[in-house]
Design a protein around this motif. Structure first.
Motif, PDB file in Angstrom:
ATOM      1  N   HIS A  81       0.842  -1.199   0.000  1.00  0.00           N
ATOM      2  CA  HIS A  81       0.000   0.000   0.000  1.00  0.00           C
ATOM      3  C   HIS A  81       0.882   1.256   0.000  1.00  0.00           C
ATOM      4  CE1 HIS A  81      -3.360   2.669   0.866  1.00  0.00           C
ATOM      5  NE2 HIS A  81      -2.655   3.176   1.865  1.00  0.00           N
ATOM      6  N   ALA A  82       1.917   1.244   0.843  1.00  0.00           N
ATOM      7  CA  ALA A  82       2.828   2.387   0.878  1.00  0.00           C
ATOM      8  C   ALA A  82       3.646   2.496  -0.406  1.00  0.00           C
ATOM      9  CB  ALA A  82       3.760   2.262   2.081  1.00  0.00           C
ATOM     10  N   ARG A  83       4.017   1.348  -0.949  1.00  0.00           N
ATOM     11  CA  ARG A  83       4.846   1.319  -2.156  1.00  0.00           C
ATOM     12  C   ARG A  83       4.135   1.971  -3.328  1.00  0.00           C
ATOM     13  NH1 ARG A  83       6.879   1.208  -6.513  1.00  0.00           N
ATOM     14  NH2 ARG A  83       8.181  -0.385  -7.484  1.00  0.00           N
ATOM     15  N   TYR A  84       2.820   1.766  -3.441  1.00  0.00           N
ATOM     16  CA  TYR A  84       2.092   2.239  -4.621  1.00  0.00           C
ATOM     17  C   TYR A  84       1.143   3.388  -4.316  1.00  0.00           C
ATOM     18  CZ  TYR A  84       3.910  -1.883  -6.942  1.00  0.00           C
ATOM     19  OH  TYR A  84       4.746  -2.824  -7.489  1.00  0.00           O
ATOM     20  N   ALA A  85       1.240   3.983  -3.142  1.00  0.00           N
ATOM     21  CA  ALA A  85       0.347   5.092  -2.795  1.00  0.00           C
ATOM     22  C   ALA A  85       0.482   6.225  -3.815  1.00  0.00           C
ATOM     23  CB  ALA A  85       0.679   5.602  -1.396  1.00  0.00           C
ATOM     24  N   GLY A  86      -0.635   6.576  -4.448  1.00  0.00           N
ATOM     25  CA  GLY A  86      -0.636   7.655  -5.433  1.00  0.00           C
ATOM     26  C   GLY A  86       0.023   7.310  -6.745  1.00  0.00           C
ATOM     27  N   LYS A  87       0.334   6.030  -6.971  1.00  0.00           N
ATOM     28  CA  LYS A  87       1.023   5.620  -8.191  1.00  0.00           C
ATOM     29  C   LYS A  87       0.222   4.539  -8.906  1.00  0.00           C
ATOM     30  CE  LYS A  87       5.517   6.414  -6.012  1.00  0.00           C
ATOM     31  NZ  LYS A  87       6.790   5.783  -5.564  1.00  0.00           N
ATOM     32  N   ARG A  88       0.522   4.382 -10.191  1.00  0.00           N
ATOM     33  CA  ARG A  88      -0.101   3.314 -10.955  1.00  0.00           C
ATOM     34  C   ARG A  88       0.474   1.975 -10.512  1.00  0.00           C
ATOM     35  NH1 ARG A  88      -2.874   3.237 -15.637  1.00  0.00           N
ATOM     36  NH2 ARG A  88      -2.346   5.434 -16.006  1.00  0.00           N
ATOM     37  N   ARG A  89      -0.386   1.038 -10.262  1.00  0.00           N
ATOM     38  CA  ARG A  89       0.045  -0.291  -9.824  1.00  0.00           C
ATOM     39  C   ARG A  89       0.314  -1.191 -11.029  1.00  0.00           C
ATOM     40  NH1 ARG A  89      -1.214  -2.210  -4.638  1.00  0.00           N
ATOM     41  NH2 ARG A  89      -1.956  -0.582  -3.214  1.00  0.00           N
ATOM     42  N   PRO A  90       1.016  -2.305 -10.800  1.00  0.00           N
ATOM     43  CA  PRO A  90       1.185  -3.279 -11.889  1.00  0.00           C
ATOM     44  C   PRO A  90      -0.180  -3.803 -12.351  1.00  0.00           C
ATOM     45  CG  PRO A  90       2.697  -3.751 -10.091  1.00  0.00           C
ATOM     46  CD  PRO A  90       1.766  -2.684  -9.600  1.00  0.00           C
ATOM     47  N   ARG A  91      -0.253  -4.165 -13.614  1.00  0.00           N
ATOM     48  CA  ARG A  91      -1.510  -4.634 -14.211  1.00  0.00           C
ATOM     49  C   ARG A  91      -2.127  -5.787 -13.419  1.00  0.00           C
ATOM     50  NH1 ARG A  91       0.427  -5.040 -18.968  1.00  0.00           N
ATOM     51  NH2 ARG A  91       1.122  -7.201 -18.737  1.00  0.00           N
ATOM     52  N   SER A  92      -1.291  -6.689 -12.911  1.00  0.00           N
ATOM     53  CA  SER A  92      -1.812  -7.850 -12.204  1.00  0.00           C
ATOM     54  C   SER A  92      -2.556  -7.468 -10.935  1.00  0.00           C
ATOM     55  CB  SER A  92      -0.678  -8.813 -11.861  1.00  0.00           C
ATOM     56  OG  SER A  92       0.256  -8.196 -10.993  1.00  0.00           O
ATOM     57  N   HIS A  93      -2.183  -6.349 -10.311  1.00  0.00           N
ATOM     58  CA  HIS A  93      -2.879  -5.927  -9.100  1.00  0.00           C
ATOM     59  C   HIS A  93      -4.336  -5.604  -9.406  1.00  0.00           C
ATOM     60  CE1 HIS A  93       0.773  -4.721  -6.416  1.00  0.00           C
ATOM     61  NE2 HIS A  93       1.033  -5.783  -7.153  1.00  0.00           N
ATOM     62  N   TYR A  94      -4.560  -4.934 -10.532  1.00  0.00           N
ATOM     63  CA  TYR A  94      -5.924  -4.591 -10.894  1.00  0.00           C
ATOM     64  C   TYR A  94      -6.699  -5.839 -11.318  1.00  0.00           C
ATOM     65  CZ  TYR A  94      -4.136   0.177 -10.891  1.00  0.00           C
ATOM     66  OH  TYR A  94      -3.564   1.363 -10.527  1.00  0.00           O
ATOM     67  N   ALA A  95      -6.027  -6.702 -12.078  1.00  0.00           N
ATOM     68  CA  ALA A  95      -6.718  -7.887 -12.594  1.00  0.00           C
ATOM     69  C   ALA A  95      -7.099  -8.849 -11.470  1.00  0.00           C
ATOM     70  CB  ALA A  95      -5.844  -8.600 -13.621  1.00  0.00           C
ATOM     71  N   LEU A  96      -6.125  -9.211 -10.641  1.00  0.00           N
ATOM     72  CA  LEU A  96      -6.395 -10.172  -9.571  1.00  0.00           C
ATOM     73  C   LEU A  96      -7.016  -9.512  -8.347  1.00  0.00           C
ATOM     74  CD1 LEU A  96      -3.207 -12.434  -9.782  1.00  0.00           C
ATOM     75  CD2 LEU A  96      -5.496 -12.874 -10.679  1.00  0.00           C
ATOM     76  N   GLY A  97      -6.692  -8.242  -8.112  1.00  0.00           N
ATOM     77  CA  GLY A  97      -7.283  -7.551  -6.967  1.00  0.00           C
ATOM     78  C   GLY A  97      -8.779  -7.388  -7.104  1.00  0.00           C
ATOM     79  N   ARG A  98      -9.249  -7.337  -8.351  1.00  0.00           N
ATOM     80  CA  ARG A  98     -10.693  -7.211  -8.574  1.00  0.00           C
ATOM     81  C   ARG A  98     -11.336  -8.535  -8.958  1.00  0.00           C
ATOM     82  NH1 ARG A  98     -10.024  -1.503 -11.861  1.00  0.00           N
ATOM     83  NH2 ARG A  98      -9.787  -0.184  -9.991  1.00  0.00           N
ATOM     84  N   LEU A  99     -10.625  -9.619  -8.699  1.00  0.00           N
ATOM     85  CA  LEU A  99     -11.160 -10.935  -9.037  1.00  0.00           C
ATOM     86  C   LEU A  99     -12.513 -11.209  -8.386  1.00  0.00           C
ATOM     87  CD1 LEU A  99     -10.719 -13.603 -10.530  1.00  0.00           C
ATOM     88  CD2 LEU A  99      -9.433 -14.424  -8.535  1.00  0.00           C
ATOM     89  N   PRO A 100     -12.731 -10.818  -7.124  1.00  0.00           N
ATOM     90  CA  PRO A 100     -14.069 -11.064  -6.556  1.00  0.00           C
ATOM     91  C   PRO A 100     -15.188 -10.424  -7.384  1.00  0.00           C
ATOM     92  CG  PRO A 100     -12.520 -10.466  -4.836  1.00  0.00           C
ATOM     93  CD  PRO A 100     -11.809 -10.241  -6.133  1.00  0.00           C
ATOM     94  N   LYS A 101     -14.928  -9.202  -7.907  1.00  0.00           N
ATOM     95  CA  LYS A 101     -15.949  -8.534  -8.721  1.00  0.00           C
ATOM     96  C   LYS A 101     -16.139  -9.266 -10.046  1.00  0.00           C
ATOM     97  CE  LYS A 101     -16.052  -4.079  -8.802  1.00  0.00           C
ATOM     98  NZ  LYS A 101     -15.732  -2.644  -9.061  1.00  0.00           N
TER      99      LYS A 101
END
Length: 698
Positions: free
Chosen positions: A605-625
């Protein structure tokens, strides 16, 4: 380039596995002690020739060498500023067991438990067994003269060494053992002559009682001791030579064991009782294999612990025998000798559960106080008959200085472990740390004791040796070092010409940077190393990714980030967190309470605060949706297409060689089986329907 940069180039040109990355330097900067000293490079030798090549390059570039096994050294014995040599990665072979001679020959990086498993299969065992036996290496045990719980019955490491193959600082390889005292080496011959010049000094100051581990054990070079140079090198902490191979004694493994748990009002009463259980002029030999002390503040932290005898302090007295009846009778004789509340435990599983509490003592003790507790003054020993009086004075010293600690350890040998709530983050706390440690050393010396009883002196206690040895004895140790390591390349700052005990403290840095809030949390990791054990016992989880990858030290890297030594954006941070499964195994099983899943989440969370995250974070982070929105049959049909599956893997950052799981036709939450299951007011089983069990379960 500096000479040290040239040294790293030379290491690589010699074909050595040398690593000077920020990740390696952070991982190897600490052991299980209070100290942090980043090495210039880490080398992982594959054979003895690689070790000799390291020594040759170290001599050429005047770069120091520190040997390292599992990194569980509590006194700072395994950290150093030059080349750290990791023997555990490749030099871990069992070279052979001679069942008839009852010996085993091993490389230094073999884990104690690995040797033990092979020996037990032949009805034998290696006697000394430290609490870290699931991860400590035999080479490390030789370096520190480790003892463990059963040293009372089987002796210390030094008592079980039969032969050593050693590389000296000048590159000479010698084989030392009974009958080969000098190995044909001039410096070793001069060493024996030096001892002959100081026989009275050696006889009166060295080897006065069994747990006098501090300093060089020159008593092994006395004529009446057989002039055993191999045994003299045990406990020298890699300051005089490097072990390439070791032949150790094995003993017959007893078919039956029993544990008598003796209950006392407190730890002091338990310590007073120790002499009654040891052989003496008017006392029989009860045949104890172990006699360990434990305090209720440790056992209180263990949920579901086996029942103990009534009391708030205990002695664990282990006996062995050739039959169950004989063993039980010996256990009852132990109880009769002191006449206190007791339990005799013969069930192996219950014994293992009790011993696990003792083995986790260092981690549990670190969690038992209102403030974080640390090593530093952790390993003193006094003659057992003086233990009770010493512990009372030690407790009074703690209270006088406003500190607290929980004593436990090898009471049958007079060796006491304790973790103390030193406050090292500010100058006043570090000043009190020094004042207490010096006073503690004087107290131990007044009882004829040793600064170290088994873990070695390292950076924590070497400065204190003058409080138990005379100036003449210290000078003699200095001459020994000069003979065998004249350039001072082997583990400098330890034993001879020591670094001050309050230099290079890991906790001395103030929290800084984006994960400063985690400073206290990540420093829960004290390096006890349960996460590097391949088998943590029945029901244990610990770190499954370590078993597969051999990657460890994640919390140590985050310590560097929280202290401002390493940027959170450094690739080392991503690399060390990448293989953490967030399984919470450490939160359950780590005795110091490390929770890498939480630390990983907050760090990212601190590493990517205010920054674009790696593509996999969005893909797998939203897996429940995605899982909730997509009909299972349609999703499965689409993913059977190689082209669509390839796109999905690329978007999610999944290795293209992996197969993709199928969605369940019916989610767990909607399962009719659960809807029709019999329910009660207090269910016996709770099912957690996370994304994967809900949408991908069978």
């Amino acid at each position: 380039m500096s000479s040290r940069d040239d040294c790293v180039v030379a290491l690589r040109q010699a074909g050595l596995e040398a690593d000077d990355s920020s990740l390696a330097r952070s991982l190897y900067a600490s052991d299980a002690s209070l100290y942090r000293i980043p090495p210039h490079a880490v080398v992982r030798p594959r054979d003895a020739d690689d070790v000799l090549a390291v020594l040759a390059i170290a001599r050429e570039y005047a770069v120091p060498v520190t040997m390292r096994g599992a990194g569980t050294s509590i006194a700072g014995n395994a950290v150093g500023p030059g080349i750290v040599v990791d023997t555990a990665r490749h030099l871990h072979r069992l070279l052979g067991i001679d069942a008839e001679a009852r010996t085993a020959t091993v490389q230094p990086g073999i884990v104690h438990a690995s040797l033990q498993a092979e020996a037990i299969a032949q009805g034998l065992r290696f006697g000394p067994d430290p609490s870290t036996h699931t991860r400590c290496t035999i080479g490390g045990m030789i370096g520190n003269n480790a003892c463990g719980s059963r040293a009372l019955g089987y002796g210390r490491t030094v008592d079980n060494v039969e032969r050593l193959k050693v590389a000296l600082a000048d590159g000479t390889t010698v084989v030392l053992g009974e009958g080969t005292p000098a190995g044909g080496h001039d410096a070793l011959t001069q060493l024996l002559a030096l001892v002959d010049e100081h026989l009275a000094l050696v006889r009166t100051e060295f080897g006065r009682f069994g747990r006098q581990v501090s300093g060089y054990s020159l008593e092994h070079l006395l004529p009446e001791r057989g002039r055993r140079l191999d045994r003299f090198l045990v406990g020298t902490e890699g300051t005089l030579g490097v072990v390439l191979e070791a032949t150790v004694r094995l003993v017959e493994d007893a078919p039956f064991r029993a544990l008598t748990v003796l209950g006392y009002a407190d730890m002091f009463d338990a310590a007073d009782s120790v002499p009654l259980l040891l052989p003496g002029d008017d006392r029989p030999d009860l045949g104890l294999a172990a006699l360990e002390g434990l305090d209720h503040r440790i056992t209180d932290l263990v949920p579901g612990a086996p029942d103990l005898a009534a009391g708030k302090g205990w002695l664990f007295a282990e006996v062995t025998g050739s039959t169950e009846a004989e063993t039980r009778a010996r256990a009852q004789a132990v109880a009769a000798a002191v006449g206190v509340p007791h339990r005799v435990v013969t069930d192996p599983l219950e014994q293992a559960a009790l011993w696990r509490i003792r083995e986790d003592g260092a981690g549990l003790a670190a969690r038992s106080l209102s403030r974080p507790a640390h090593s530093g003054w952790e390993d003193a020993a006094v003659p057992p008959e003086r233990l009770g009086r010493y512990l009372r004075e030690f407790d009074a010293l703690l209270r006088e200085t406003g500190l607290d600690g929980v004593p436990y350890g090898h009471f049958g040998d007079g060796c006491v472990h304790v973790r103390i709530d030193f406050e090292l983050e500010d100058p006043s706390g570090r000043r009190r740390f020094r004042e207490f440690t010096e006073a503690g050393a004087d107290l131990v010396a007044s009882y004829g004791g040793s600064m170290s009883g088994e873990h070695g002196d390292g950076r924590a206690r070497s400065e204190l040796l003058g409080r138990m040895y005379s100036a003449d004895a210290l000078a003699l140790m200095g001459r020994v070092k000069q003979l065998l390591d004249p350039a001072g390349l082997l583990n400098p700052g330890v034993l001879v010409d020591p670094e001050p005990l309050d230099h290079s403290l890991r906790l001395a840095s103030a929290p800084s940077g984006p994960i400063a809030e985690l400073f206290g949390e990540v420093h829960r990791c004290t390096g006890v190393g349960r996460c590097v054990a391949d088998n943590t016992g029945v029901g244990g989880v610990m770190c499954p990714s370590y078993v597969a990858t051999r990657a460890r030290g994640r919390s140590r890297v985050l310590q560097d980030v929280a202290a401002g030594h390493l940027p959170v954006t450094d690739p080392a941070v991503d690399e060390v967190l990448d293989l953490c499964l967030s399984c919470k195994g450490c939160a359950r099983d780590c005795p110091t309470g490390v929770d890498m899943a939480t630390y990983k989440s907050k760090t990212l969370h601190a590493r990517y605060a205010g920054k674009r995250r790696p593509r996999s974070h969005y893909a797998l982070g939203r897996l429940p949706k995605w899982a909730a929105m997509t009909p299972p049959r349609l999703a499965n049909r689409m993913l059977k297409s190689k082209a669509l599956a390839a796109v999905a893997k690329r978007a999610a950052g999944i290795d293209r060689r992996r197969s993709l799981p199928e969605f369940s036709a019916r989610s767990l939450r909607r399962s009719r089986d659960l809807a029709t299951a019999e329910t009660t007011a207090t269910p016996d089983v709770w099912l957690w329907a996370d994304t994967f069990t809900d949408h991908f379960g069978a």
